[in-house]
Design a protein around this motif. Structure first.
Motif, PDB file in Angstrom:
ATOM      1  N   ASP A  62      -6.647  -7.098  -0.237  1.00  0.00           N
ATOM      2  CA  ASP A  62      -6.496  -6.190   0.898  1.00  0.00           C
ATOM      3  C   ASP A  62      -7.696  -6.389   1.806  1.00  0.00           C
ATOM      4  O   ASP A  62      -8.802  -5.965   1.473  1.00  0.00           O
ATOM      5  N   PRO A  63      -7.492  -7.052   2.956  1.00  0.00           N
ATOM      6  CA  PRO A  63      -8.623  -7.336   3.836  1.00  0.00           C
ATOM      7  C   PRO A  63      -9.173  -6.100   4.553  1.00  0.00           C
ATOM      8  O   PRO A  63     -10.241  -6.154   5.158  1.00  0.00           O
ATOM      9  N   MET A  64      -8.475  -4.968   4.442  1.00  0.00           N
ATOM     10  CA  MET A  64      -8.881  -3.773   5.166  1.00  0.00           C
ATOM     11  C   MET A  64      -9.839  -2.870   4.385  1.00  0.00           C
ATOM     12  O   MET A  64     -10.359  -1.914   4.930  1.00  0.00           O
ATOM     13  N   LEU A  65     -10.035  -3.158   3.095  1.00  0.00           N
ATOM     14  CA  LEU A  65     -10.925  -2.299   2.308  1.00  0.00           C
ATOM     15  C   LEU A  65     -11.612  -3.059   1.206  1.00  0.00           C
ATOM     16  O   LEU A  65     -11.240  -4.168   0.860  1.00  0.00           O
ATOM     17  N   ARG A  66     -12.637  -2.441   0.665  1.00  0.00           N
ATOM     18  CA  ARG A  66     -13.388  -2.997  -0.444  1.00  0.00           C
ATOM     19  C   ARG A  66     -12.976  -2.225  -1.694  1.00  0.00           C
ATOM     20  O   ARG A  66     -13.091  -1.007  -1.745  1.00  0.00           O
ATOM     21  N   VAL A  67     -12.484  -2.926  -2.692  1.00  0.00           N
ATOM     22  CA  VAL A  67     -12.012  -2.302  -3.925  1.00  0.00           C
ATOM     23  C   VAL A  67     -13.199  -2.056  -4.846  1.00  0.00           C
ATOM     24  O   VAL A  67     -13.977  -2.965  -5.108  1.00  0.00           O
ATOM     25  N   ALA A  68     -13.315  -0.815  -5.333  1.00  0.00           N
ATOM     26  CA  ALA A  68     -14.415  -0.454  -6.228  1.00  0.00           C
ATOM     27  C   ALA A  68     -13.914   0.139  -7.535  1.00  0.00           C
ATOM     28  O   ALA A  68     -14.681   0.723  -8.276  1.00  0.00           O
ATOM     29  N   ASP A  69     -12.624   0.020  -7.821  1.00  0.00           N
ATOM     30  CA  ASP A  69     -12.058   0.586  -9.041  1.00  0.00           C
ATOM     31  C   ASP A  69     -12.406  -0.279 -10.252  1.00  0.00           C
ATOM     32  O   ASP A  69     -12.288  -1.504 -10.202  1.00  0.00           O
ATOM     33  N   ALA A  70     -12.790   0.384 -11.331  1.00  0.00           N
ATOM     34  CA  ALA A  70     -13.166  -0.325 -12.561  1.00  0.00           C
ATOM     35  C   ALA A  70     -11.998  -1.160 -13.084  1.00  0.00           C
ATOM     36  O   ALA A  70     -10.860  -0.695 -13.140  1.00  0.00           O
ATOM     37  N   GLY A  71     -12.288  -2.384 -13.419  1.00  0.00           N
ATOM     38  CA  GLY A  71     -11.284  -3.259 -14.017  1.00  0.00           C
ATOM     39  C   GLY A  71     -10.334  -3.902 -13.027  1.00  0.00           C
ATOM     40  O   GLY A  71      -9.445  -4.643 -13.422  1.00  0.00           O
ATOM     41  N   ILE A  72     -10.509  -3.639 -11.735  1.00  0.00           N
ATOM     42  CA  ILE A  72      -9.659  -4.229 -10.695  1.00  0.00           C
ATOM     43  C   ILE A  72     -10.480  -5.303  -9.994  1.00  0.00           C
ATOM     44  O   ILE A  72     -11.598  -5.059  -9.551  1.00  0.00           O
ATOM     45  N   GLU A  73      -9.919  -6.498  -9.913  1.00  0.00           N
ATOM     46  CA  GLU A  73     -10.589  -7.612  -9.249  1.00  0.00           C
ATOM     47  C   GLU A  73     -10.041  -7.789  -7.843  1.00  0.00           C
ATOM     48  O   GLU A  73      -8.826  -7.858  -7.664  1.00  0.00           O
ATOM     49  N   GLN A  74     -10.889  -7.877  -6.859  1.00  0.00           N
ATOM     50  CA  GLN A  74     -10.439  -8.148  -5.497  1.00  0.00           C
ATOM     51  C   GLN A  74     -10.577  -9.640  -5.220  1.00  0.00           C
ATOM     52  O   GLN A  74     -11.626 -10.229  -5.471  1.00  0.00           O
ATOM     53  N   LEU A  75      -9.488 -10.235  -4.737  1.00  0.00           N
ATOM     54  CA  LEU A  75      -9.455 -11.664  -4.446  1.00  0.00           C
ATOM     55  C   LEU A  75      -8.916 -11.893  -3.045  1.00  0.00           C
ATOM     56  O   LEU A  75      -8.217 -11.049  -2.492  1.00  0.00           O
TER      57      LEU A  75
ATOM     58  N   TYR B 215      -3.662  -2.465  -0.993  1.00  0.00           N
ATOM     59  CA  TYR B 215      -4.191  -1.562  -2.010  1.00  0.00           C
ATOM     60  C   TYR B 215      -4.333  -0.140  -1.467  1.00  0.00           C
ATOM     61  O   TYR B 215      -5.359   0.511  -1.615  1.00  0.00           O
ATOM     62  N   GLY B 216      -3.232   0.327  -0.861  1.00  0.00           N
ATOM     63  CA  GLY B 216      -3.181   1.717  -0.420  1.00  0.00           C
ATOM     64  C   GLY B 216      -2.813   2.609  -1.587  1.00  0.00           C
ATOM     65  O   GLY B 216      -2.985   2.244  -2.762  1.00  0.00           O
ATOM     66  N   GLN B 217      -2.278   3.771  -1.303  1.00  0.00           N
ATOM     67  CA  GLN B 217      -1.948   4.750  -2.338  1.00  0.00           C
ATOM     68  C   GLN B 217      -0.982   4.173  -3.379  1.00  0.00           C
ATOM     69  O   GLN B 217      -1.187   4.313  -4.581  1.00  0.00           O
ATOM     70  N   ILE B 218       0.081   3.517  -2.915  1.00  0.00           N
ATOM     71  CA  ILE B 218       1.058   2.949  -3.854  1.00  0.00           C
ATOM     72  C   ILE B 218       0.437   1.781  -4.615  1.00  0.00           C
ATOM     73  O   ILE B 218       0.615   1.654  -5.832  1.00  0.00           O
ATOM     74  N   GLY B 219      -0.301   0.926  -3.943  1.00  0.00           N
ATOM     75  CA  GLY B 219      -0.961  -0.195  -4.598  1.00  0.00           C
ATOM     76  C   GLY B 219      -1.921   0.258  -5.688  1.00  0.00           C
ATOM     77  O   GLY B 219      -1.979  -0.346  -6.763  1.00  0.00           O
ATOM     78  N   ARG B 220      -2.669   1.334  -5.419  1.00  0.00           N
ATOM     79  CA  ARG B 220      -3.579   1.862  -6.437  1.00  0.00           C
ATOM     80  C   ARG B 220      -2.803   2.372  -7.649  1.00  0.00           C
ATOM     81  O   ARG B 220      -3.208   2.163  -8.791  1.00  0.00           O
ATOM     82  N   ARG B 221      -1.668   3.033  -7.408  1.00  0.00           N
ATOM     83  CA  ARG B 221      -0.852   3.540  -8.522  1.00  0.00           C
ATOM     84  C   ARG B 221      -0.243   2.388  -9.317  1.00  0.00           C
ATOM     85  O   ARG B 221      -0.227   2.415 -10.547  1.00  0.00           O
ATOM     86  N   VAL B 222       0.247   1.362  -8.631  1.00  0.00           N
ATOM     87  CA  VAL B 222       0.787   0.179  -9.320  1.00  0.00           C
ATOM     88  C   VAL B 222      -0.312  -0.475 -10.163  1.00  0.00           C
ATOM     89  O   VAL B 222      -0.092  -0.854 -11.311  1.00  0.00           O
ATOM     90  N   GLY B 223      -1.506  -0.592  -9.599  1.00  0.00           N
ATOM     91  CA  GLY B 223      -2.626  -1.168 -10.335  1.00  0.00           C
ATOM     92  C   GLY B 223      -2.949  -0.370 -11.590  1.00  0.00           C
ATOM     93  O   GLY B 223      -3.181  -0.946 -12.662  1.00  0.00           O
ATOM     94  N   ALA B 224      -2.960   0.956 -11.479  1.00  0.00           N
ATOM     95  CA  ALA B 224      -3.239   1.810 -12.641  1.00  0.00           C
ATOM     96  C   ALA B 224      -2.162   1.651 -13.710  1.00  0.00           C
ATOM     97  O   ALA B 224      -2.464   1.602 -14.912  1.00  0.00           O
TER      98      ALA B 224
END
Length: 183
Positions: free
Chosen positions: A69-82, A47-56
């Protein structure tokens, strides 16, 4: 690269390349039922820069977006981290965008492809080292995966490997995902 991923998801879901190839060969394309992106689950590995854009982009199309993504905690609205195993079991489209590191070598192997939802699509826009190509070929040949799109592979210069690129359920491009003037 994110736009390339979007194009690949549309192509895989609707059989666009198959129709184009049939018409170019002077044949009538097979009429097959397509799948919509809206309402499907998009799984993003990395969920780096490209992953965030793909998610959007997935959210804009009405997709459920899950990321691992084990390297970060996702805090974007509507995105589920699994965890990766849960993502693979739930996603209709799995997009591999993890970085290539020694610990991600063959991240997608036979066990991981088997964990994927039957009939799912796999898209690799990161690096060929992340994928066990023999395992991917087996998952395609067995019909477990509905298709694959790849802009990278283990061939020289990170190109898709010829054995996979010629497979009937694969869309392959020669490492052009980021080949635009702004990129």
């Amino acid at each position: 690269v994110a736009e390339w991923v979007l194009g690949a998801m549309l192509d895989l879901s609707r059989g666009i390349s198959d129709s184009v190839l049939a018409y170019r060969a002077g044949q009538a394309p097979a009429i097959v039922m397509g799948r919509e992106l809206q309402g499907a689950t998009l799984g993003v590995i990395g969920y780096g820069q490209i992953g965030r854009r793909v998610g959007a982009l997935g959210q804009a199309l009405g997709m459920r977006v899950v990321v691992s993504d084990p390297m970060l905690r996702v805090a974007d609205a509507g995105i589920e981290q699994l965890e990766l195993d849960a993502l693979l079991a739930q996603a209709d489209h799995v997009v591999c965008l993890a970085p290539a590191r020694p610990e991600t070598e063959n991240l997608m192997n036979a066990a991981r492809f088997a964990q994927m939802k039957a009939g799912a699509f796999f898209i690799n826009a990161s690096r060929g080292d992340l994928v066990d190509e023999a395992a991917l070929l087996q998952a395609l040949d067995s019909g477990h995966l509905a298709g694959c799109a790849m802009d990278v592979g283990r061939a020289p210069d990170q190109m898709p490997s010829p054995a996979l690129a010629r497979h009937a359920r694969v869309i392959a491009t020669p490492h052009i995902g980021g080949l635009t003037p702004p990129a």
